[in-house]
Design a protein around this motif. Structure first.
Motif, mmCIF file in Angstrom:
data_model
loop_
_atom_site.group_PDB
_atom_site.id
_atom_site.type_symbol
_atom_site.label_atom_id
_atom_site.label_comp_id
_atom_site.label_asym_id
_atom_site.label_seq_id
_atom_site.Cartn_x
_atom_site.Cartn_y
_atom_site.Cartn_z
ATOM 1 N N VAL A 68 0.840 -1.205 0.000
ATOM 2 C CA VAL A 68 0.000 0.000 0.000
ATOM 3 C C VAL A 68 0.873 1.253 0.000
ATOM 4 O O VAL A 68 0.633 2.209 -0.748
ATOM 5 N N LEU A 69 1.909 1.254 0.828
ATOM 6 C CA LEU A 69 2.747 2.446 0.981
ATOM 7 C C LEU A 69 3.766 2.607 -0.137
ATOM 8 O O LEU A 69 4.155 3.729 -0.461
ATOM 9 N N ASP A 70 4.240 1.480 -0.689
ATOM 10 C CA ASP A 70 5.241 1.482 -1.762
ATOM 11 C C ASP A 70 6.435 2.364 -1.412
ATOM 12 O O ASP A 70 6.763 3.316 -2.133
ATOM 13 N N PRO A 71 7.139 2.061 -0.297
ATOM 14 C CA PRO A 71 8.266 2.910 0.107
ATOM 15 C C PRO A 71 9.472 2.718 -0.810
ATOM 16 O O PRO A 71 9.645 1.673 -1.450
ATOM 17 N N GLY A 72 10.293 3.744 -0.868
ATOM 18 C CA GLY A 72 11.507 3.671 -1.661
ATOM 19 C C GLY A 72 12.507 4.706 -1.213
ATOM 20 O O GLY A 72 12.284 5.428 -0.234
ATOM 21 N N PRO A 73 13.635 4.822 -1.908
ATOM 22 C CA PRO A 73 14.629 5.835 -1.568
ATOM 23 C C PRO A 73 13.996 7.224 -1.580
ATOM 24 O O PRO A 73 13.198 7.550 -2.449
ATOM 25 N N GLY A 74 14.325 8.010 -0.582
ATOM 26 C CA GLY A 74 13.737 9.331 -0.471
ATOM 27 C C GLY A 74 12.552 9.379 0.463
ATOM 28 O O GLY A 74 12.131 10.466 0.873
ATOM 29 N N ASP A 75 11.996 8.209 0.819
ATOM 30 C CA ASP A 75 10.879 8.157 1.762
ATOM 31 C C ASP A 75 11.376 8.113 3.196
ATOM 32 O O ASP A 75 12.415 7.503 3.494
ATOM 33 N N THR A 76 10.619 8.727 4.080
ATOM 34 C CA THR A 76 10.781 8.552 5.519
ATOM 35 C C THR A 76 9.481 7.965 6.024
ATOM 36 O O THR A 76 8.431 8.608 5.941
ATOM 37 N N VAL A 77 9.545 6.732 6.520
ATOM 38 C CA VAL A 77 8.354 5.982 6.913
ATOM 39 C C VAL A 77 8.264 5.913 8.433
ATOM 40 O O VAL A 77 9.231 5.513 9.095
ATOM 41 N N LEU A 78 7.128 6.312 8.974
ATOM 42 C CA LEU A 78 6.873 6.195 10.405
ATOM 43 C C LEU A 78 6.118 4.891 10.638
ATOM 44 O O LEU A 78 5.043 4.679 10.076
ATOM 45 N N VAL A 79 6.685 4.009 11.463
ATOM 46 C CA VAL A 79 6.062 2.718 11.764
ATOM 47 C C VAL A 79 5.679 2.701 13.241
ATOM 48 O O VAL A 79 6.541 2.774 14.121
ATOM 49 N N GLY A 80 4.383 2.631 13.521
ATOM 50 C CA GLY A 80 3.898 2.596 14.896
ATOM 51 C C GLY A 80 3.810 1.179 15.418
ATOM 52 O O GLY A 80 3.278 0.297 14.754
ATOM 53 N N GLY A 81 4.356 0.937 16.617
ATOM 54 C CA GLY A 81 4.390 -0.423 17.150
ATOM 55 C C GLY A 81 5.430 -1.260 16.440
ATOM 56 O O GLY A 81 5.219 -2.443 16.157
ATOM 57 N N ALA A 82 6.574 -0.661 16.158
ATOM 58 C CA ALA A 82 7.570 -1.265 15.274
ATOM 59 C C ALA A 82 8.299 -2.456 15.873
ATOM 60 O O ALA A 82 8.927 -3.226 15.135
ATOM 61 N N ALA A 83 8.245 -2.643 17.185
ATOM 62 C CA ALA A 83 8.998 -3.730 17.810
ATOM 63 C C ALA A 83 8.209 -5.033 17.870
ATOM 64 O O ALA A 83 8.726 -6.049 18.327
ATOM 65 N N GLY A 84 6.960 -5.031 17.410
ATOM 66 C CA GLY A 84 6.144 -6.240 17.455
ATOM 67 C C GLY A 84 6.439 -7.196 16.317
ATOM 68 O O GLY A 84 7.332 -6.971 15.494
ATOM 69 N N VAL A 138 4.841 -8.039 13.479
ATOM 70 C CA VAL A 138 4.750 -7.506 12.124
ATOM 71 C C VAL A 138 5.808 -6.429 11.914
ATOM 72 O O VAL A 138 6.395 -6.319 10.832
ATOM 73 N N GLY A 139 6.069 -5.652 12.943
ATOM 74 C CA GLY A 139 7.058 -4.590 12.832
ATOM 75 C C GLY A 139 8.441 -5.087 12.476
ATOM 76 O O GLY A 139 9.180 -4.427 11.728
ATOM 77 N N VAL A 140 8.815 -6.245 13.002
ATOM 78 C CA VAL A 140 10.114 -6.838 12.682
ATOM 79 C C VAL A 140 10.299 -6.927 11.173
ATOM 80 O O VAL A 140 11.372 -6.616 10.632
#
Length: 307
Positions: free
Chosen positions: A143-159, A161-163
């Motif tokens: 959905v997000l399609d991240p790539g170079p130049g992106d800064t992505v905020l991930v909430g709950g990143a240590a869980g 799915v976050g891994v």
């Protein structure tokens, strides 16, 4: 006979019981897998917590438990090609994976009823963590399609799915800021994320870390990250959730992961580009303790049951 975790009533970890059941047979188009490891996910206990939720997943009593598995093909049904006894495999078997044997469709195309070859260099415990969390993270990042130049905020990143989400976004070339508790900061840095504490003031803390702005956001817990992303000017089209419904924001479902997602994840693990931290492993006899720890929601990495 074979051991399996089952429950005769829906509820918490206290209803989980290890019992002897007949070994299932592989029918046409199916393979039987002798399970060596089963990975736990929050959805395992969420969908068996009460009858109404279980019914939405098509579960009835007596029910099994767990979905992610890894093991060895033990029997192939009529018409199966591409698998043979002795092949190392992994996949998903909805709410029946914590068992000595599972029977799944050999086509390997339906989420939570699938089988994939385990590449050399990927151990069974790691392979048993990929199906649910890996599919979900892959679907969200599609959905997000991240790539170079992106800064992505991930909430709950240590869980769980976050891994996967953090590392996959980094592999795609994005910068990742991950929210978590104070004691998860070191863990998040090891995954490649820049840690930031969740809670009041999150927007200001993220703005200080990324004065140039955040371009995409993934909320793996509730809606706090969605709200923060909106306050930072991230358009709804580049925000995604997995555990909450927010008007205007896409909600990712692992069943909608891109074709070949699990095989690609396994290849990344085999190549040493993706690491799956195993927080703890438990013998099947300790399933209640394992499920209680998983339900605590403060696990850094994955929990695996050994069979």
């Amino acid at each position: 006979m074979s051991r399996a975790v089952q429950l005769d009533s829906f509820g918490g970890p206290e209803v989980l019981t290890v019992r002897e059941i007949p070994v299932p047979e592989a029918g046409p188009g199916q393979v039987r897998v002798r399970v060596t490891a089963a990975g736990l996910n929050p959805m395992d206990w969420i969908m068996t917590a009460d009858a109404d939720t279980a019914a939405r997943f098509g579960l009835s009593l007596p029910s099994g438990f767990g979905t992610d598995y890894a093991g060895v093909v033990d029997e192939v049904g009529a018409g199966v090609t591409g698998f043979a006894p002795g092949d190392r495999v992994f996949g998903g078997a909805l709410s029946r994976a914590v068992a000595g044997f599972v029977v799944v469709d050999a086509a390997g195309e339906i989420a939570a009823n699938e089988v994939h070859r385990t590449p050399d260099g990927v151990d069974d415990r790691t392979a048993a963590t990929l199906a649910i969390a890996g599919r979900t993270a892959t679907a969200a990042l599609a959905v997000l399609d991240p790539g170079p130049g992106d800064t992505v905020l991930v909430g709950g990143a240590a869980g769980g799915v976050g891994v996967f989400a953090v590392q996959l976004a980094r592999i795609a070339g994005a910068r990742v800021i991950g929210t978590g508790s104070a004691d998860s900061a070191g863990f998040l840095r090891e995954l490649g994320a820049e840690p930031v504490g969740y809670g009041d003031g999150l927007t200001d803390r993220v703005r200080a870390l990324a004065p140039g702005g955040v371009t995409a956001a993934l909320d793996l817990h509730g809606t706090e990250t969605v709200q923060t992303a909106r306050e930072l000017g991230v358009p709804d089209g580049r925000i995604c959730t997995i555990a909450a419904q927010v008007d205007g924001v896409a909600a990712a479902n692992g069943a909608n992961a891109p074709a070949g997602a699990l095989d690609e994840l396994a290849r990344l693990v085999a190549a040493g580009r993706l690491r799956v931290p195993i927080a703890a492993s438990y013998p099947v006899e300790q399933i209640r303790s394992a499920a209680e720890r998983q339900a605590g929601r403060h696990v850094h990495g994955k929990i695996v049951i050994d069979l």
